[in-house]
Design an enzyme around this catalytic site. Structure first.
Site, PDB file in Angstrom:
ATOM      1  N   LYS A  28      33.239  53.121  37.877  1.00 56.21           N
ATOM      2  CA  LYS A  28      33.913  54.364  38.239  1.00 56.21           C
ATOM      3  C   LYS A  28      35.417  54.099  38.291  1.00 56.21           C
ATOM      4  CE  LYS A  28      35.442  56.267  41.940  1.00 56.21           C
ATOM      5  NZ  LYS A  28      36.687  56.949  41.462  1.00 56.21           N
ATOM      6  N   GLY A  87      41.411  48.156  45.276  1.00 49.92           N
ATOM      7  CA  GLY A  87      42.002  49.377  45.819  1.00 49.92           C
ATOM      8  C   GLY A  87      42.521  49.142  47.226  1.00 49.92           C
ATOM      9  N   GLU A 141      39.287  43.353  46.266  1.00 53.60           N
ATOM     10  CA  GLU A 141      40.672  42.965  45.994  1.00 53.60           C
ATOM     11  C   GLU A 141      41.561  44.090  46.495  1.00 53.60           C
ATOM     12  OE1 GLU A 141      41.644  40.148  44.945  1.00 53.60           O
ATOM     13  OE2 GLU A 141      39.764  39.303  44.213  1.00 53.60           O
ATOM     14  N   CYS A 193      49.662  45.483  42.986  1.00 52.70           N
ATOM     15  CA  CYS A 193      49.359  44.887  44.297  1.00 52.70           C
ATOM     16  C   CYS A 193      50.120  43.583  44.513  1.00 52.70           C
ATOM     17  CB  CYS A 193      47.844  44.659  44.440  1.00 52.70           C
ATOM     18  SG  CYS A 193      47.181  43.687  43.089  1.00 52.70           S
ATOM     19  N   GLU A 220      51.868  48.570  53.207  1.00 49.03           N
ATOM     20  CA  GLU A 220      52.063  48.572  51.757  1.00 49.03           C
ATOM     21  C   GLU A 220      52.603  49.925  51.309  1.00 49.03           C
ATOM     22  OE1 GLU A 220      49.777  46.852  47.969  1.00 49.03           O
ATOM     23  OE2 GLU A 220      48.556  48.253  49.098  1.00 49.03           O
TER      24      GLU A 220
END
Length: 489
Positions: free
Chosen positions: A180, A233, A255, A289, A393
């Site tokens: 997905k 994500g 991750e 990231c 973040e």
């Protein structure tokens, strides 16, 4: 939308059991550089996921019994087909995600091709273990087998790059998959589906279900016949995945985000450090990231660094992503742009100084891009360590620069966040480089460089940056089940 309106739009379909299948409802996907809807993505739910899992389950016995060499040849063929259409994929990725055409051409699509080639090769080189116990008249050995149906959920920042980083090892090891992609960036995954049959991938080995995390993602994570979930994500979504998959004891690879420090000592070579740190802060609009978002500079060179860094950041051109001279494209969505801007405003409210970019410099855009989601590379100085801009973040073209005095102090401050994905260290002193690298709580440490990757080696983070690692050996271990067999002779 009227029929005439929807005719012009690209309409994606789910790919299940080797066929494109229409969906009963759709969501709009925007072109971030214009702000217009340009494609419709299936809004899949339980039913579509159910069909995809069944197709993957049915395909598993045949696919898993193929030899690694047979699977390897198919992966290589798929890589060749994507490479043949590289320009078409790059154009689509740039339009769908907002990233520059240059970045899509040189990073995203070549890396997607490389992911398939890399695992096509590495799958041929794994060996299992053996141990002997002569006194007992026994020999033990291990055997590895694919697990079954893998659920793969990938994000919007590097759409095909991160999706193939999961699909390639999963199917190389003999699993079948239900993937997905993000509902915001589904086009290149759909384009890849069109090449699967030609590459020789049997129907049902790779199924792609499009939709939101809340519906399609949830159904996949909760499905009892999907023993593996690999997710890239946000940490918040990962917590949800962990909770929902716990009743089924699923194997997870997560991750997640980062708040990555760059540590610049006064003996760093600034002629290399500054361009590399501008890149590590603003590449792909800061939507990676691994991007640097906290820059610690030793006090002796702080003002010189800041002056040169800001001058270099101001040279980066923001604008239409399809223009090959542009360095910074559009951010993924209106909401995301607003979120990133909010961080800059918070920093200002706390008394930090915005040295360039958002709210400081004028942003001139071409006529067709006035409604796009653009933001200039933004540098903020004098931010307190406890500020949300230094703790959370941001995932945009924003970086914070602060001064430090001692090695001991900077290690403590660099480690003082909940994340631990990547760090960079800039120094000419080899002893110091090793000392600092060992003490940073970070899954990856680059010294005097950034984003140099060997796919053989483990990739992943500590703390809130994730669970597990990806890479030749690590992905192989995740996507296979190991068994120890003891033979008495």
């Amino acid at each position: 939308p009227t029929m005439a309106h929807s005719k012009a739009l690209l309409v994606l379909e789910n790919f299940i059991g080797g066929k494109f299948v229409p969906c009963s409802s759709y969501i709009d996907s925007y072109n971030p550089s214009t702000g217009d809807v340009y494609c419709r993505v299936p809004d899949s739910g339980k039913e579509e996921v159910e069909a995809a899992v069944k197709a993957a389950k049915d395909a598993f016995p045949v696919w898993s019994s193929k030899s690694p060499l047979e699977r390897s040849q198919i992966l290589n063929k798929l890589a060749d087909l994507i490479e043949h259409d590289l320009e078409e994929f790059a154009q689509a990725e740039s339009k769908d995600q907002g990233k520059t055409i240059t970045f899509a051409r040189t990073v995203d699509i070549p890396r997607a091709v490389h992911n398939f080639r890399f695992f096509a090769s590495s799958i041929l080189h794994h060996v299992t273990e053996c141990s002997e116990m002569p006194a007992m008249g026994c020999v033990h050995y291990t055997s590895r087998a694919p697990v079954g149906v893998a659920g793969l959920i990938s994000p919007w920042n590097l759409p095909l790059y991160l999706l193939t980083w999961k699909i390639a090892p999963a199917i190389a090891c003999g699993n079948t998959v239900v993937a997905k992609p993000s509902e915001m960036t589904s086009v290149t995954a759909w384009m890849m589906c069109k090449l699967l049959e030609k590459a020789g991938v049997p129907p049902g080995v790779v199924n792609v279900v499009f939709g939101t995390g809340a519906r399609a993602g949830e159904a996949l994570v909760c499905h009892p016949d999907v023993p593996l979930i690999s997710f890239t994500g946000s940490t918040r979504t990962a917590q949800r995945i962990t909770e929902r998959s716990a009743p089924h004891c699923k194997r997870l690879s997560l991750e997640l985000g980062g708040k990555n420090p760059a540590i610049i000592f006064d003996d760093a070579d600034l002629s290399q450090c500054i361009p590399a740190t501008v890149r590590s802060s603003f590449a792909n609009q800061g939507e990676i990231c691994l991007c640097t978002s906290r820059i610690f500079v030793q006090r002796g060179i702080y003002s010189e660094f800041l002056k040169r860094f800001v001058a270099e950041a101001k040279k980066w051109k923001t604008g239409n992503p399809s223009d090959p001279t542009i360095d910074v494209g559009a951010l993924i969505s209106k909401e995301h742009l607003e979120k990133v801007r909010t961080y800059v405003r918070k920093a200002q409210a706390e008394g930090a100084r915005v040295l360039c970019g958002e709210g400081v410099d004028p942003l001139a855009l071409p006529p067709g891009n006035q409604k796009g989601y653009f933001m200039l590379p933004t540098v903020i100085a004098e931010v307190k360590d406890e500020s949300c801009c230094m703790q959370e973040e941001i995932f945009g073209p924003v970086t914070c620069v602060v001064a430090f005095d001692t090695e001991e102090e900077v290690i403590r401050r660099a480690n003082g966040v909940k994340y631990g994905l990547a760090a960079t260290v800039w120094s000419g002193n080899v002893g110091r480089v090793h000392r600092v690298a060992h003490r940073l709580q970070s899954g990856l440490v680059w010294t005097n460089c950034w984003l140099v990757r060997d796919l053989n080696l483990p990739f992943g983070g500590m703390k809130a940056s994730g669970i597990g690692r990806e890479g030749a050996k690590d992905s192989y271990e995740f996507f296979t089940e190991v068994k120890t067999i003891t033979i008495k002779h």
